[in-house]
Design a protein around this motif. Structure first.
Motif, PDB file in Angstrom:
ATOM      1  N   ALA A  98       1.274  -1.464   0.153  1.00  0.00           N
ATOM      2  CA  ALA A  98      -0.023  -0.137  -0.509  1.00  0.00           C
ATOM      3  C   ALA A  98       0.906   1.123   0.126  1.00  0.00           C
ATOM      4  N   SER A  99       0.570   2.388  -0.937  1.00  0.00           N
ATOM      5  CA  SER A  99       1.459   3.210  -1.347  1.00  0.00           C
ATOM      6  C   SER A  99       1.445   4.488  -0.500  1.00  0.00           C
ATOM      7  N   PRO A 100       2.058   5.601   0.172  1.00  0.00           N
ATOM      8  CA  PRO A 100       1.760   6.422   1.410  1.00  0.00           C
ATOM      9  C   PRO A 100       1.670   7.752   0.746  1.00  0.00           C
ATOM     10  N   PHE A 101       1.509   7.272  -0.865  1.00  0.00           N
ATOM     11  CA  PHE A 101       2.076   8.386  -1.875  1.00  0.00           C
ATOM     12  C   PHE A 101       0.114   8.590  -2.147  1.00  0.00           C
ATOM     13  N   LEU A 102      -0.761   7.805  -1.559  1.00  0.00           N
ATOM     14  CA  LEU A 102      -1.867   8.227  -2.200  1.00  0.00           C
ATOM     15  C   LEU A 102      -2.325  10.222  -1.645  1.00  0.00           C
ATOM     16  N   GLY A 103      -3.281  10.562  -2.617  1.00  0.00           N
ATOM     17  CA  GLY A 103      -2.796  11.702  -3.109  1.00  0.00           C
ATOM     18  C   GLY A 103      -2.628  13.081  -2.369  1.00  0.00           C
ATOM     19  N   ARG A 104      -0.765  12.355  -2.549  1.00  0.00           N
ATOM     20  CA  ARG A 104      -0.110  13.718  -2.396  1.00  0.00           C
ATOM     21  C   ARG A 104       0.238  13.726  -4.131  1.00  0.00           C
ATOM     22  N   LYS A 105       0.614  15.243  -4.411  1.00  0.00           N
ATOM     23  CA  LYS A 105       1.406  15.444  -5.593  1.00  0.00           C
ATOM     24  C   LYS A 105       2.323  15.969  -5.584  1.00  0.00           C
ATOM     25  N   HIS A 106       3.623  15.831  -6.914  1.00  0.00           N
ATOM     26  CA  HIS A 106       5.167  15.698  -7.211  1.00  0.00           C
ATOM     27  C   HIS A 106       5.118  17.544  -7.266  1.00  0.00           C
ATOM     28  N   THR A 107       6.215  18.111  -6.642  1.00  0.00           N
ATOM     29  CA  THR A 107       6.505  18.659  -6.557  1.00  0.00           C
ATOM     30  C   THR A 107       7.070  19.253  -8.376  1.00  0.00           C
ATOM     31  N   ARG A 108       7.164  20.410  -9.175  1.00  0.00           N
ATOM     32  CA  ARG A 108       7.816  20.532 -10.374  1.00  0.00           C
ATOM     33  C   ARG A 108       8.578  20.067  -9.875  1.00  0.00           C
ATOM     34  N   ALA A 109       9.496  20.480  -8.929  1.00  0.00           N
ATOM     35  CA  ALA A 109      11.018  19.899  -9.194  1.00  0.00           C
ATOM     36  C   ALA A 109      11.114  18.260  -9.232  1.00  0.00           C
ATOM     37  N   ALA A 110      10.330  18.038  -8.417  1.00  0.00           N
ATOM     38  CA  ALA A 110      10.794  16.644  -8.629  1.00  0.00           C
ATOM     39  C   ALA A 110      10.197  16.002  -9.170  1.00  0.00           C
ATOM     40  N   LYS A 111       8.846  16.377 -10.679  1.00  0.00           N
ATOM     41  CA  LYS A 111       9.225  16.118 -11.711  1.00  0.00           C
ATOM     42  C   LYS A 111       9.911  16.366 -12.744  1.00  0.00           C
ATOM     43  N   GLN A 112      11.083  17.189 -12.581  1.00  0.00           N
ATOM     44  CA  GLN A 112      11.904  17.311 -13.269  1.00  0.00           C
ATOM     45  C   GLN A 112      12.572  16.408 -13.475  1.00  0.00           C
ATOM     46  N   LYS A 113      13.064  15.943 -11.715  1.00  0.00           N
ATOM     47  CA  LYS A 113      14.123  15.063 -11.728  1.00  0.00           C
ATOM     48  C   LYS A 113      13.508  13.490 -12.275  1.00  0.00           C
ATOM     49  N   MET A 114      12.754  13.394 -11.823  1.00  0.00           N
ATOM     50  CA  MET A 114      12.052  11.874 -12.426  1.00  0.00           C
ATOM     51  C   MET A 114      11.902  12.451 -13.693  1.00  0.00           C
ATOM     52  N   LYS A 115      11.937  13.353 -14.316  1.00  0.00           N
ATOM     53  CA  LYS A 115      12.066  13.433 -16.210  1.00  0.00           C
ATOM     54  C   LYS A 115      13.206  12.855 -16.553  1.00  0.00           C
ATOM     55  N   LYS A 116      13.877  13.104 -16.104  1.00  0.00           N
ATOM     56  CA  LYS A 116      15.688  13.498 -16.721  1.00  0.00           C
ATOM     57  C   LYS A 116      15.884  12.052 -15.902  1.00  0.00           C
ATOM     58  N   ALA A 117      15.226  11.178 -14.690  1.00  0.00           N
ATOM     59  CA  ALA A 117      16.197  10.237 -14.562  1.00  0.00           C
ATOM     60  C   ALA A 117      15.365   9.261 -15.705  1.00  0.00           C
TER      61      ALA A 117
END
Length: 124
Positions: A98-117
């Protein structure tokens, strides 16, 4: 839209993948898209999908859940009951499914890091 717990079952070997979603139909479409394009985050499920083909898998709704508060505990219940994290019986790899991230949103910076990775892994 139905919220709840779902199961992806390999009809050839009986192994299962347990998940939860606020919109089960949408989540199933996402799973199929990722699996059909070889990009699913579950390496074990992806390998099995590639080996056995889409026709070897069925999708089941285990339980509809009216409230987000009980969604994750019920997902964990089914993952434990079906031994979805046992490599001989399931495709889930995390002991706490069960994911603890339900309902949370990633920050723009976190999204950019994930996109690059992700781009690095794909060789882009």
């Amino acid at each position: 839209m139905s919220r709840g717990i779902y199961l992806i079952r390999n009809t050839q070997n009986g192994k299962v993948y347990v998940g939860s979603a606020r919109d089960i139909k949408r989540r199933w479409r996402k799973h199929k898209t990722l699996l059909n394009t070889g990009r699913h985050t579950s390496k074990h499920l992806q390998l099995a999908w590639s080996k056995y083909g889409a026709d070897a898998f069925c999708f089941e709704i285990l339980e509809e859940i009216p409230d987000d508060v009980v969604l994750l505990p019920r997902e964990q219940h089914y993952a434990d009951a079906l031994e979805a994290t046992n490599p001989k019986k399931g495709y889930n790899t995390a002991k706490v499914v069960a994911s603890p991230f339900l309902g949370r949103k990633h920050t723009r910076a976190a999204k950019q890091k994930m996109k690059k990775a992700h781009a690095c892994r794909k060789g882009v």
